[in-house]
Write an enzyme that holds these catalytic residues in place. Structure first.
Site, PDB file in Angstrom:
ATOM      1  CG  HIS A 194      23.231   1.229  25.718  1.00 57.03           C
ATOM      2  ND1 HIS A 194      22.181   0.738  24.974  1.00 57.03           N
ATOM      3  CD2 HIS A 194      23.145   0.612  26.923  1.00 57.03           C
ATOM      4  CE1 HIS A 194      21.499  -0.136  25.686  1.00 57.03           C
ATOM      5  NE2 HIS A 194      22.056  -0.218  26.874  1.00 57.03           N
ATOM      6  CB  CYS A 231      21.338   0.655  30.152  1.00 52.67           C
ATOM      7  SG  CYS A 231      22.698  -0.408  30.678  1.00 52.67           S
TER       8      CYS A 231
END
Length: 431
Positions: A148, A156
Site C-alpha cells: 500500500h 505490510c
C-alpha cells in the site's frame, strides 16, 4: 531447448488468462485509482515487446528494499519492467509467524481483482493473500497484509503514493487484459550464492532454502512457477498424476517435472554450488537481524496487543537475543488513539486514587504515631512524679566554719587579725 521450456512454462504457470467479470474491472474508484502509467514505461513496454494489458508478476526483496514488476512479453517469457524502492516494511528478515508479530510475509502469494482496494485509507492498496496454503498448514496467522501507499507499515510493504499508483496501475491493466490473478514472490534478500552463504547459520535458513527452489525456477524459465503445498512445504513446477492432488498437510504425490526443466535446473544448480563454495571463503557483509522463530514472534505479538489496548509499553518492539534474553527499549509510551487516550485517563484516575489512599494511610499512621507518642510521654511524666514523691527528704549539714559570722570567717582567713579576734571573744564571755 528454451522454446520448449517456454511451452512447458505455459502449461504449468499459475497465471491464468480468462475474462474478468464486468464488476471486477469497473469497480475502481476515479482519480488516482485510474491513473495511467507514464509514457516512459509504456515506451519501455513497446521496446520489450509487451502489450499494455499483458500479465504481470511481482517480486519483493526485503534486504534490498525493492519491489520488482515483471511483465509477460509476446514470446511468453517475463521481463522486468519497473523497480521501486520500498518506503517502509516492518519487522526483520524472516517469515510472518503470528498475528501481531509485525513481520512482513515471505513466500509465494496470489493477488486477485477482489484483493485490490482503490479506496484504501493508505491511498491505494492490494492484499497479498496472507495466509496462503503453506501458512495455514503451518499454523501461521495474520490478516490484511498489504502492499500500500502512505509509507507506513505494521507488517505490510509500504510504498510512497506515486509508487503505489504505478504498481496498482500495472495490476489493474493486467486484470483488464484478462489476467485472473498475479503472483507475488516475497524474499528476505536476493537469493544469490553469496547471500545464502551469509545466512547459512540463521534459524530461518531451511525455510529460505525452500523458497530458493521457486526463486531458481523463475530465474531459469522467466515464467512464474506453478506453486503447490504438500507435507507442509512448498513444491514448484511439479505435476501430480491424474486423479491426485496436492494436500497441504498430507503426503506429496509421486509428481513429475518436465525433462527440459530438470536439465536446466541441474545445470543452474551446479553453477550455484560452485559460487556458494567460493562465497564461503570470501569476505561478505554481516547478516542483518532476523526473527528467531515463533518464540520471538509471540513476544512481539504480546507487545502489539498491549500497545493496541493503549497500554504504556516500550516504544520499540522487544527483540529476542541469541542467548535467550529479551532486549527491551527503555523509552516508554503509548499510541495516540482513542484506546490510548482512554487508557491514559484510566491510568491517571488510578494513580490519583492510589495517591489519595496513600496520603490517607500516611495521615492515619501519623495520627496513630502521635497518639502513641503522647501516651508514652504521659506514662513517662507519671513515673517521674511518682519517683519524686517517693524520694527521702534530705537535711542540710552546715560546716562549723560556715556557722560563724562572715566577718569572723574573714578574720580567720587572715593571720594578722587572729589575736584581736580571740581577745574580743574572751571579753564578750568574761574570759
Amino acid at each position: 531447448m528454451f522454446a520448449k521450456l517456454v511451452r512447458t512454462g505455459f502449461l504449468i504457470a499459475a497465471v491464468g488468462i480468462a475474462g474478468c467479470t464486468n464488476s471486477s474491472v469497473s469497480d475502481f474508484a476515479p482519480q488516482h485509482a485510474n491513473k495511467q502509467l507514464p509514457e516512459k514505461i509504456l515506451a519501455s513496454m513497446r521496446a520489450k515487446s509487451m502489450n499494455r494489458n499483458a500479465p504481470i508478476m511481482a517480486r519483493v526483496f526485503k534486504e534490498e528494499n525493492a519491489v520488482e514488476i515483471w511483465k509477460q512479453k509476446t514470446n511468453g517469457r517475463y521481463d522486468i519492467i519497473a523497480t521501486y524502492q520500498i518506503c517502509k516494511w516492518s519487522g526483520k528478515l524472516g517469515p510472518k509467524y503470528t498475528e501481531g508479530d509485525r513481520q512482513a510475509p515471505e513466500g509465494f502469494y496470489t493477488v486477485r481483482p477482489s484483493q485490490m482496494n482503490p479506496k484504501s485509507s493508505y491511498h491505494l492498496a492490494f492484499n497479498i493473500g496472507f495466509p496462503n496454503a503453506y501458512d495455514r498448514a503451518n499454523g501461521r496467522t495474520g490478516a490484511n497484509l498489504m502492499v500500500h501507499g502512505a509509507c507506513s507499515s505494521s507488517g505490510c510493504y509500504s510504498m510512497t503514493d506515486p509508487q503505489i499508483e504505478e504498481i496498482y496501475a500495472f495490476g489493474r491493466d493486467a486484470f483488464q487484459g484478462g489476467q485472473t490473478e498475479f503472483q507475488i514472490q516475497a524474499f528476505p534478500f536476493r537469493m544469490t550464492a553469496a547471500n545464502m552463504a551469509r545466512y547459512r547459520n540463521d534459524p530461518n535458513y531451511e525455510f529460505w532454502k525452500m523458497l530458493k527452489v521457486g526463486y531458481d525456477n523463475f530465474e531459469i524459465t522467466k515464467v512464474p512457477p506453478k506453486v503447490d503445498v504438500c507435507e507442509k512445504r512448498y513444491v514448484f513446477n511439479q505435476v501430480a498424476p491424474a486423479g491426485s492432488t496436492f494436500n497441504p498437510t498430507g503426503a506429496c504425490p509421486a509428481s513429475t517435472q518436465p525433462d527440459s526443466l530438470k536439465v536446466a535446473y541441474s545445470e543452474y544448480q551446479s553453477k550455484y554450488d560452485a559460487a556458494f563454495a567460493s562465497a564461503m571463503n570470501g569476505g561478505t557483509p554481516a547478516p542483518k537481524p532476523t526473527i528467531a522463530g515463533i518464540k520471538e514472534a509471540s513476544i512481539v505479538s504480546d507487545w502489539t496487543r498491549k500497545r493496541a489496548r493503549g497500554e504504556r509499553v516500550p516504544l520499540d518492539p522487544p527483540s529476542l537475543n541469541s542467548d535467550g534474553s529479551v532486549s527491551v527499549s527503555s523509552r516508554m509510551g503509548r499510541i495516540d488513539s482513542p484506546a490510548g487516550r482512554k487508557m491514559a485517563a484510566l491510568d491517571a484516575e488510578k494513580a490519583a486514587k492510589e495517591k489519595a489512599e496513600r496520603e490517607k494511610a500516611e495521615a492515619v499512621a501519623a495520627a496513630k504515631a502521635a497518639k502513641e507518642a503522647a501516651k508514652a510521654q504521659a506514662v513517662a511524666d507519671a513515673d517521674a512524679r511518682k519517683k519524686a514523691a517517693e524520694a527521702p527528704v534530705q537535711t542540710a549539714t552546715i560546716p562549723a566554719e560556715a556557722a560563724l559570722p562572715a566577718e569572723t570567717q574573714t578574720a580567720q582567713s587572715e593571720p594578722g587579725t587572729a589575736a584581736k579576734l580571740k581577745k574580743r571573744l574572751l571579753g564578750m564571755f568574761g574570759g
